[in-house]
Design an enzyme around this catalytic site. Structure first.
Site, PDB file in Angstrom:
ATOM      1  N   GLU A  78     -75.170  79.438 -37.461  1.00 40.06           N
ATOM      2  CA  GLU A  78     -74.227  79.360 -36.333  1.00 40.06           C
ATOM      3  C   GLU A  78     -74.238  77.947 -35.757  1.00 40.06           C
ATOM      4  O   GLU A  78     -75.262  77.266 -35.807  1.00 40.06           O
ATOM      5  CB  GLU A  78     -74.664  80.415 -35.298  1.00 40.06           C
ATOM      6  CG  GLU A  78     -73.948  80.418 -33.968  1.00 40.06           C
ATOM      7  CD  GLU A  78     -72.500  80.852 -34.024  1.00 40.06           C
ATOM      8  OE1 GLU A  78     -71.743  80.265 -34.813  1.00 40.06           O
ATOM      9  OE2 GLU A  78     -72.114  81.741 -33.237  1.00 40.06           O
ATOM     10  N   ASP A  79     -73.106  77.506 -35.248  1.00 37.49           N
ATOM     11  CA  ASP A  79     -73.051  76.164 -34.662  1.00 37.49           C
ATOM     12  C   ASP A  79     -73.872  76.070 -33.382  1.00 37.49           C
ATOM     13  O   ASP A  79     -74.668  75.162 -33.209  1.00 37.49           O
ATOM     14  CB  ASP A  79     -71.582  75.739 -34.408  1.00 37.49           C
ATOM     15  CG  ASP A  79     -70.770  76.765 -33.617  1.00 37.49           C
ATOM     16  OD1 ASP A  79     -71.300  77.840 -33.258  1.00 37.49           O
ATOM     17  OD2 ASP A  79     -69.581  76.491 -33.349  1.00 37.49           O
TER      18      ASP A  79
ATOM     19  N   ARG B  69     -62.778  69.732 -33.852  1.00 33.35           N
ATOM     20  CA  ARG B  69     -63.769  70.165 -34.843  1.00 33.35           C
ATOM     21  C   ARG B  69     -64.093  69.063 -35.849  1.00 33.35           C
ATOM     22  O   ARG B  69     -65.167  69.043 -36.436  1.00 33.35           O
ATOM     23  CB  ARG B  69     -63.249  71.374 -35.635  1.00 33.35           C
ATOM     24  CG  ARG B  69     -63.112  72.658 -34.811  1.00 33.35           C
ATOM     25  CD  ARG B  69     -62.926  73.842 -35.748  1.00 33.35           C
ATOM     26  NE  ARG B  69     -62.431  75.039 -35.081  1.00 33.35           N
ATOM     27  CZ  ARG B  69     -63.178  75.916 -34.438  1.00 33.35           C
ATOM     28  NH1 ARG B  69     -64.472  75.734 -34.353  1.00 33.35           N
ATOM     29  NH2 ARG B  69     -62.638  76.989 -33.883  1.00 33.35           N
TER      30      ARG B  69
ATOM     31  N   GLY C 253     -66.882  77.667 -36.304  1.00 36.86           N
ATOM     32  CA  GLY C 253     -67.728  76.566 -35.834  1.00 36.86           C
ATOM     33  C   GLY C 253     -68.789  76.075 -36.790  1.00 36.86           C
ATOM     34  O   GLY C 253     -69.175  74.910 -36.757  1.00 36.86           O
TER      35      GLY C 253
ATOM     36  N   PHE D 192     -70.355  71.409 -22.038  1.00 32.88           N
ATOM     37  CA  PHE D 192     -69.482  71.884 -23.104  1.00 32.88           C
ATOM     38  C   PHE D 192     -69.327  70.780 -24.136  1.00 32.88           C
ATOM     39  O   PHE D 192     -68.864  69.689 -23.828  1.00 32.88           O
ATOM     40  CB  PHE D 192     -68.126  72.342 -22.578  1.00 32.88           C
ATOM     41  CG  PHE D 192     -67.431  73.219 -23.571  1.00 32.88           C
ATOM     42  CD1 PHE D 192     -67.769  74.556 -23.697  1.00 32.88           C
ATOM     43  CD2 PHE D 192     -66.477  72.691 -24.438  1.00 32.88           C
ATOM     44  CE1 PHE D 192     -67.170  75.361 -24.652  1.00 32.88           C
ATOM     45  CE2 PHE D 192     -65.868  73.487 -25.399  1.00 32.88           C
ATOM     46  CZ  PHE D 192     -66.217  74.826 -25.502  1.00 32.88           C
ATOM     47  N   VAL D 193     -69.753  71.073 -25.371  1.00 30.55           N
ATOM     48  CA  VAL D 193     -69.779  70.047 -26.411  1.00 30.55           C
ATOM     49  C   VAL D 193     -68.782  70.372 -27.523  1.00 30.55           C
ATOM     50  O   VAL D 193     -68.463  71.540 -27.772  1.00 30.55           O
ATOM     51  CB  VAL D 193     -71.204  69.900 -27.004  1.00 30.55           C
ATOM     52  CG1 VAL D 193     -72.152  69.329 -25.962  1.00 30.55           C
ATOM     53  CG2 VAL D 193     -71.737  71.220 -27.549  1.00 30.55           C
TER      54      VAL D 193
ATOM     55  N   ASP E 191     -75.273  80.215 -27.255  1.00 31.42           N
ATOM     56  CA  ASP E 191     -74.954  79.993 -25.840  1.00 31.42           C
ATOM     57  C   ASP E 191     -75.406  81.216 -25.040  1.00 31.42           C
ATOM     58  O   ASP E 191     -76.591  81.363 -24.748  1.00 31.42           O
ATOM     59  CB  ASP E 191     -73.441  79.718 -25.762  1.00 31.42           C
ATOM     60  CG  ASP E 191     -72.952  79.308 -24.388  1.00 31.42           C
ATOM     61  OD1 ASP E 191     -73.712  78.673 -23.642  1.00 31.42           O
ATOM     62  OD2 ASP E 191     -71.791  79.611 -24.059  1.00 31.42           O
TER      63      ASP E 191
ATOM     64  N   ASP F 135     -65.392  73.383 -31.357  1.00 32.56           N
ATOM     65  CA  ASP F 135     -64.052  73.125 -30.830  1.00 32.56           C
ATOM     66  C   ASP F 135     -63.953  73.364 -29.340  1.00 32.56           C
ATOM     67  O   ASP F 135     -64.796  74.027 -28.723  1.00 32.56           O
ATOM     68  CB  ASP F 135     -63.044  74.076 -31.500  1.00 32.56           C
ATOM     69  CG  ASP F 135     -63.164  75.501 -30.956  1.00 32.56           C
ATOM     70  OD1 ASP F 135     -64.291  76.046 -30.971  1.00 32.56           O
ATOM     71  OD2 ASP F 135     -62.157  76.069 -30.493  1.00 32.56           O
TER      72      ASP F 135
HETATM   73  P1  IMP Z   1     -72.365  82.985 -27.409  1.00 29.69           P
HETATM   74  O1  IMP Z   1     -71.853  84.263 -27.988  1.00 29.69           O
HETATM   75  O2  IMP Z   1     -72.059  82.853 -25.938  1.00 29.69           O
HETATM   76  O3  IMP Z   1     -73.814  82.688 -27.729  1.00 29.69           O
HETATM   77  O4  IMP Z   1     -71.491  81.815 -27.978  1.00 29.69           O
HETATM   78  C1  IMP Z   1     -71.461  81.464 -29.234  1.00 29.69           C
HETATM   79  C2  IMP Z   1     -70.125  80.839 -29.549  1.00 29.69           C
HETATM   80  O5  IMP Z   1     -69.501  80.249 -28.409  1.00 29.69           O
HETATM   81  C3  IMP Z   1     -70.334  79.706 -30.510  1.00 29.69           C
HETATM   82  O6  IMP Z   1     -70.199  80.156 -31.815  1.00 29.69           O
HETATM   83  C4  IMP Z   1     -69.244  78.751 -30.150  1.00 29.69           C
HETATM   84  O7  IMP Z   1     -68.089  79.041 -30.900  1.00 29.69           O
HETATM   85  C5  IMP Z   1     -68.932  79.008 -28.715  1.00 29.69           C
HETATM   86  N1  IMP Z   1     -69.510  77.970 -27.837  1.00 29.69           N
HETATM   87  C6  IMP Z   1     -70.512  78.102 -26.956  1.00 29.69           C
HETATM   88  N2  IMP Z   1     -70.792  76.951 -26.325  1.00 29.69           N
HETATM   89  C7  IMP Z   1     -69.933  76.035 -26.836  1.00 29.69           C
HETATM   90  C8  IMP Z   1     -69.724  74.628 -26.603  1.00 29.69           C
HETATM   91  O8  IMP Z   1     -70.394  73.954 -25.793  1.00 29.69           O
HETATM   92  N3  IMP Z   1     -68.740  74.073 -27.334  1.00 29.69           N
HETATM   93  C9  IMP Z   1     -67.981  74.734 -28.242  1.00 29.69           C
HETATM   94  N4  IMP Z   1     -68.151  76.032 -28.497  1.00 29.69           N
HETATM   95  C10 IMP Z   1     -69.114  76.687 -27.799  1.00 29.69           C
HETATM   96 MG    MG Z   2     -68.135  79.883 -32.761  1.00 28.31          MG
END
Ligand code: IMP
Ligand code: MG
Length: 182
Positions: free
Chosen positions: A98-99, A164, A43, A151-152, A102, A158
């Site tokens: 990081e992108d 992407r 990402g 969800f973006v 979440d 992606d």
């Molecule tokens: P976390 O571990 O839940 O904080 O999520 C991090 C990863 O989840 C990011 O690196 C993204 O790849 C993916 N992610 C979380 N939210 C989104 C979204 O809205 N769109 C796309 N990917 C997401």
């Molecule tokens: Mg990711």
């Protein structure tokens, strides 16, 4: 692809200005240093590529890959390291890029793992943050935008490995992933 987007959240121009602002902050904070920017694949690849080209400091680029997502839109909580950086990080100033932050599951796994390598410093830089979804706390030094719980996709992000390459960030129409759950 565009037909699957409900709304454009950040245009190419807005992202450009946002990434310039972050690059300027990092340049200022790390003056005299050579930070190692570690992008979390896949990402972060667009964000990292734009970010480093706006920076004036000398830098190193590394990548890691961690996965907690299947093809759905919810994090599973267990994070696998699929690719690790092989450089010696001892005494280095590391910026994890990081992108999107979440649940926090991914970064709360990676941050202690990297801190254990006797780094001089370690900070987190995220383009997007969805604070309402946080399950594990993560300290963020550089943040592009806080966004609501949607969800973006685009600009590296992606859904099921698609979208992407959109040059903006958009909210994905829920029917796109709801259909996949049938
Ligand atoms: P976390 O571990 O839940 O904080 O999520 C991090 C990863 O989840 C990011 O690196 C993204 O790849 C993916 N992610 C979380 N939210 C989104 C979204 O809205 N769109 C796309 N990917 C997401
Ligand atoms: Mg990711």
């Amino acid at each position: 692809m565009i037909q699957d987007i409900e709304k454009i959240l950040f245009s190419t121009e807005e992202l450009d200005a946002c990434v310039s602002r972050i690059a300027g902050q990092i340049d200022k904070d790390y003056a005299g240093k050579t930070p190692i920017m570690i992008g979390i694949l896949q990402g972060s690849f667009v964000f990292l590529a734009d970010l480093v080209r706006k920076m004036e400091l000398p830098i190193q680029v590394e990548f890691m890959s961690a996965s907690s997502y299947g093809s759905g839109t919810e994090s599973t909580g267990s994070v696998n390291i699929r690719l690790d950086s092989s450089v010696d990080l001892k005494g280095k100033d590391v910026i994890l890029v990081e992108d999107i932050l979440d649940s926090g599951n991914t970064l709360s796994r990676l941050v202690p793992l990297l801190k254990d390598r006797q780094v001089n410093s370690l900070e987190v830089c995220v383009l997007l943050d969805k604070p309402s979804r946080r399950v594990r706390e993560v300290e963020v030094a550089y943040r592009g935008y806080s966004i609501p719980d949607a969800f973006v996709v685009g600009y590296g992000l992606d859904y099921d490995q698609k979208y992407r390459n959109l040059p903006y960030i958009g909210i994905l129409k829920p029917e796109v992933y709801e259909n996949d759950l049938d």
